[in-house]
Every structure is written in C-alpha cells, then in structure tokens.
Motif scaffolding. Structure first.
Motif, PDB file in Angstrom:
ATOM      1  N   SER A 178      -6.549 -26.576 -50.793  1.00  0.00           N
ATOM      2  CA  SER A 178      -7.408 -27.084 -49.725  1.00  0.00           C
ATOM      3  C   SER A 178      -8.486 -28.061 -50.199  1.00  0.00           C
ATOM      4  O   SER A 178      -8.839 -28.981 -49.477  1.00  0.00           O
ATOM      5  N   GLY A 202      -9.755 -18.638 -39.525  1.00  0.00           N
ATOM      6  CA  GLY A 202      -8.840 -18.436 -40.658  1.00  0.00           C
ATOM      7  C   GLY A 202      -9.360 -19.197 -41.867  1.00  0.00           C
ATOM      8  O   GLY A 202      -8.601 -19.786 -42.625  1.00  0.00           O
ATOM      9  N   ASP A 226     -12.449 -14.838 -40.280  1.00  0.00           N
ATOM     10  CA  ASP A 226     -11.130 -14.504 -40.832  1.00  0.00           C
ATOM     11  C   ASP A 226     -10.896 -13.004 -40.676  1.00  0.00           C
ATOM     12  O   ASP A 226     -11.818 -12.260 -40.324  1.00  0.00           O
ATOM     13  N   SER A 230      -9.837 -10.493 -45.561  1.00  0.00           N
ATOM     14  CA  SER A 230      -9.965 -11.803 -46.204  1.00  0.00           C
ATOM     15  C   SER A 230     -11.398 -12.113 -46.575  1.00  0.00           C
ATOM     16  O   SER A 230     -11.648 -12.749 -47.601  1.00  0.00           O
ATOM     17  N   ASN A 246     -10.039 -10.644 -35.559  1.00  0.00           N
ATOM     18  CA  ASN A 246      -8.699 -11.162 -35.315  1.00  0.00           C
ATOM     19  C   ASN A 246      -8.790 -12.259 -34.242  1.00  0.00           C
ATOM     20  O   ASN A 246      -9.261 -12.004 -33.133  1.00  0.00           O
ATOM     21  N   ALA A 247      -8.339 -13.458 -34.596  1.00  0.00           N
ATOM     22  CA  ALA A 247      -8.461 -14.596 -33.671  1.00  0.00           C
ATOM     23  C   ALA A 247      -7.707 -14.366 -32.367  1.00  0.00           C
ATOM     24  O   ALA A 247      -7.995 -15.027 -31.363  1.00  0.00           O
ATOM     25  N   LYS A 260      -7.396 -24.829 -40.232  1.00  0.00           N
ATOM     26  CA  LYS A 260      -6.442 -25.474 -41.146  1.00  0.00           C
ATOM     27  C   LYS A 260      -5.568 -24.423 -41.817  1.00  0.00           C
ATOM     28  O   LYS A 260      -6.085 -23.449 -42.348  1.00  0.00           O
TER      29      LYS A 260
HETATM   30  C1  LIG Z   1      -3.024 -20.292 -45.072  1.00  0.00           C
HETATM   31  S1  LIG Z   1      -4.593 -19.512 -45.071  1.00  0.00           S
HETATM   32  C2  LIG Z   1      -5.632 -20.924 -44.762  1.00  0.00           C
HETATM   33  C3  LIG Z   1      -7.041 -20.732 -45.295  1.00  0.00           C
HETATM   34  C4  LIG Z   1      -8.006 -21.902 -45.065  1.00  0.00           C
HETATM   35  N1  LIG Z   1      -8.068 -22.290 -43.661  1.00  0.00           N
HETATM   36  C5  LIG Z   1      -7.610 -23.090 -45.908  1.00  0.00           C
HETATM   37  O1  LIG Z   1      -7.011 -24.037 -45.390  1.00  0.00           O
HETATM   38  O2  LIG Z   1      -7.891 -23.063 -47.126  1.00  0.00           O
HETATM   39  C6  LIG Z   1      -4.572 -18.724 -43.468  1.00  0.00           C
HETATM   40  C7  LIG Z   1      -5.783 -17.868 -43.232  1.00  0.00           C
HETATM   41  O3  LIG Z   1      -5.727 -17.401 -41.882  1.00  0.00           O
HETATM   42  C8  LIG Z   1      -6.155 -16.052 -41.852  1.00  0.00           C
HETATM   43  N2  LIG Z   1      -5.612 -15.410 -40.639  1.00  0.00           N
HETATM   44  C9  LIG Z   1      -4.322 -15.114 -40.386  1.00  0.00           C
HETATM   45  N3  LIG Z   1      -4.207 -14.520 -39.175  1.00  0.00           N
HETATM   46  C10 LIG Z   1      -5.458 -14.461 -38.645  1.00  0.00           C
HETATM   47  C11 LIG Z   1      -5.981 -13.953 -37.416  1.00  0.00           C
HETATM   48  N4  LIG Z   1      -5.181 -13.397 -36.493  1.00  0.00           N
HETATM   49  N5  LIG Z   1      -7.312 -14.052 -37.191  1.00  0.00           N
HETATM   50  C12 LIG Z   1      -8.117 -14.614 -38.129  1.00  0.00           C
HETATM   51  N6  LIG Z   1      -7.678 -15.114 -39.308  1.00  0.00           N
HETATM   52  C13 LIG Z   1      -6.354 -15.037 -39.573  1.00  0.00           C
HETATM   53  C14 LIG Z   1      -5.621 -15.483 -43.139  1.00  0.00           C
HETATM   54  O4  LIG Z   1      -6.295 -14.290 -43.520  1.00  0.00           O
HETATM   55  C15 LIG Z   1      -5.847 -16.634 -44.118  1.00  0.00           C
HETATM   56  O5  LIG Z   1      -7.109 -16.551 -44.756  1.00  0.00           O
END
Ligand SMILES: C[S@@+](CC[C@H](N)C(=O)[O-])C[C@H]1O[C@@H](n2cnc3c(N)ncnc32)[C@H](O)[C@@H]1O
Length: 262
Positions: A178, A202, A226, A230, A246-247, A260
């Motif tokens: 990232s 997230g 997040d 996490s 949880n989103a 992202k």
């Molecule tokens: C691929 S990582 C991306 C992290 C960051 N946005 C980046 O680009 O470096 C996806 C993130 O989404 C979070 N995530 C997945 N499902 C989620 C949810 N339902 N609510 C909140 N966060 C979530 C995961 O824990 C993870 O940290």
C-alpha cells in the motif's frame, strides 16, 4: 505418408494442450517463489544494489555460509522462475548460468524503508490459507461452512485474533503493497483538500490514513475502521482513532469515506 486430415490437430488444439499442461503445473510457480523468498535468494543477489549475476553455487554460498544445500536443485528453481521473469539468466563465457533480479524480482527485496512485496506473497501462501484453497470447490457444493473453517477448525477471524505472527505478517504485507501505491496516488489526487474527517474502511494498520493526513493538513481526524482483530496490532498514529467493527453493520460518520483493497 500424409496424415489423414481428421487425425491432424489444428494449431489452436496444440496451443490448448500446451496451455492446459502449463496450468496443471501452475502450482510450481508460487511454491517456488515462496521458497526463494524464505531462503532470501533475492536479497542475496541484490546485495545492497549490486545485482551482480551469480551462479547457483554462489547464491547458495551466500544464503548458507555454513555450507550444505543442493545447488543443482536451486538452479532448477531459478531457471523455472526465470521463465516467469523473476530472474534474468546470463551465460558466462564458460557456459555457466548466472542469475540476476529483473524489475519484478527486485520487488521482493526490502527497500530503504524495509518495504517489499515478499510479505504479500508469504501472507497469501501461508499454510492455513493453502489448506482452505484446497476446499474452494466446497463453496459451491456445500457453502454452509466456509473453507477456512473446514480446513483449520476455526474461522479466519478467530485465527487472526489468536495468531499475532499472522497479524504481523498481514500488516507487513499491506504496508509493502500500500505505501508505494499511496505515494503514487497522492502525487496525482487532490480530492482531500478542505476535508476534516476521513474514515478509512478496512484500513488495517491505518497507514493509508497516515499518508493522506500528512499530505492534507486539513484532515485533522482520521478514523481507522477495521474488524476488531485487525486493529489489535495497529500502531498509535497522531490524529488517528482506531475503531473496531464490521462495515456490514455500521461505518463511523465522517466527511469522506476512503476504501482500498489489496
Ligand atoms: C486487503 S486489506 C486492505 C488494507 C488497507 N485498506 C490497505 O489497502 O492497506 C482488507 C482489510 O479489510 C478489513 N475488512 C475485511 N472485512 C471487513 C469488514 N466487514 N468490516 C471492516 N473491515 C473489514 C480486513 O481486516 C483488512 O484489514
């Protein structure tokens, strides 16, 4: 003797057979890549930027100064990954094969900030995830329980909750991917001007938010949102509040939402 027309395969059939053979062996590519990352072969070749082409025995000597190991097998792996443009192969005048890193191979070497795509590769191929991939077909045939749970006896959230090493690897893999991406994005995007509060949905460690806030001083409040496991390992960042949730249930209010994926 001329072959009967119906027995002769067409060019596209030949290509199809080659393609399916390559797909059948595809597993060898990520597994070999993981192996060279674990053995620190890219760092051994790069050695502070020299990227001098080395023979397999020379690389082996660097990664195993105490001796031992099989240079022939290392060379097999290097040759295979050369065909996927990870390494470049050079022939010495005596016919020896030597290997340097291509631009793709260089992404596996930590930069001056310790960032590398190697962690991303390791994160995606850790044992527990690989076990779940073997059950991917079950998402169709019996979707009642997710493959990760079937393969490992616990859900993915519980796994990351329990395993600090896995959380650290996930954090490293996200940063390695990232930070270079965000540098590029923020050079070309100015949509955060005048915005005061941004929620990163997230956001994982909150690194994207930190970069946005250092480029746009008007963003004084960052909410790193997040899943609860996490944010357990998320570092303190001035101006950033880590919120677990949880989103799909709720997203904290803000002037702008940033999101992202990997
Ligand atoms: C691929 S990582 C991306 C992290 C960051 N946005 C980046 O680009 O470096 C996806 C993130 O989404 C979070 N995530 C997945 N499902 C989620 C949810 N339902 N609510 C909140 N966060 C979530 C995961 O824990 C993870 O940290």
């Amino acid at each position: 003797m001329e072959m009967k027309k119906e027995n002769r395969s067409t060019e596209s059939e030949d290509k199809a057979r080659l393609a399916i053979l390559e797909l059948s062996h595809m597993m060898s590519v990520p597994m070999s890549l993981v192996a060279v990352i674990k053995m620190k072969v890219p760092e051994a070749i790069w050695e502070g930027g020299s990227n001098t082409p080395l023979t397999a025995p020379q690389i082996l000597h660097r990664i195993r100064p105490q001796g031992g190991g099989d240079a022939d097998n290392l060379q097999r792996i290097l040759r295979m990954l050369t065909s996927y443009n990870i390494f470049a192969e050079h022939f010495s005048q005596t016919g020896e094969r030597k290997y340097s890193l291509t631009h793709i191979g260089k992404t596996l070497v930590p930069d001056s900030q310790g960032l590398t795509y190697a962690s991303f590769m390791l994160q995606h191929h850790q044992e527990e995830l690989m076990r779940a991939w073997q059950l991917v077909g079950e998402t169709v045939e019996d979707p009642t329980t997710e493959p990760f749970m079937k393969a490992n006896g616990e859900g993915v959230l519980s796994y990351y909750n329990r395993r600090e090493d896995a959380r650290v690897l996930l954090g490293k893999s996200m940063r390695g991917m990232s930070i270079p991406f965000m540098r590029e994005l923020l050079e070309n995007y100015d949509g955060f001007h005048g915005v005061e509060t941004v929620v990163d949905v997230g956001g994982n460690t909150g690194i994207c938010l930190q970069m946005i806030m250092s480029k746009f001083p008007s963003v004084r409040n960052g909410i790193n949102f997040d899943l609860p496991h996490s944010i357990l390992s998320a570092p303190q960042i001035p101006g950033v509040t880590h919120v677990g949730g949880n989103a799909f249930d709720f997203v904290p209010e803000a002037d702008a939402i940033f999101m992202k994926g990997g």
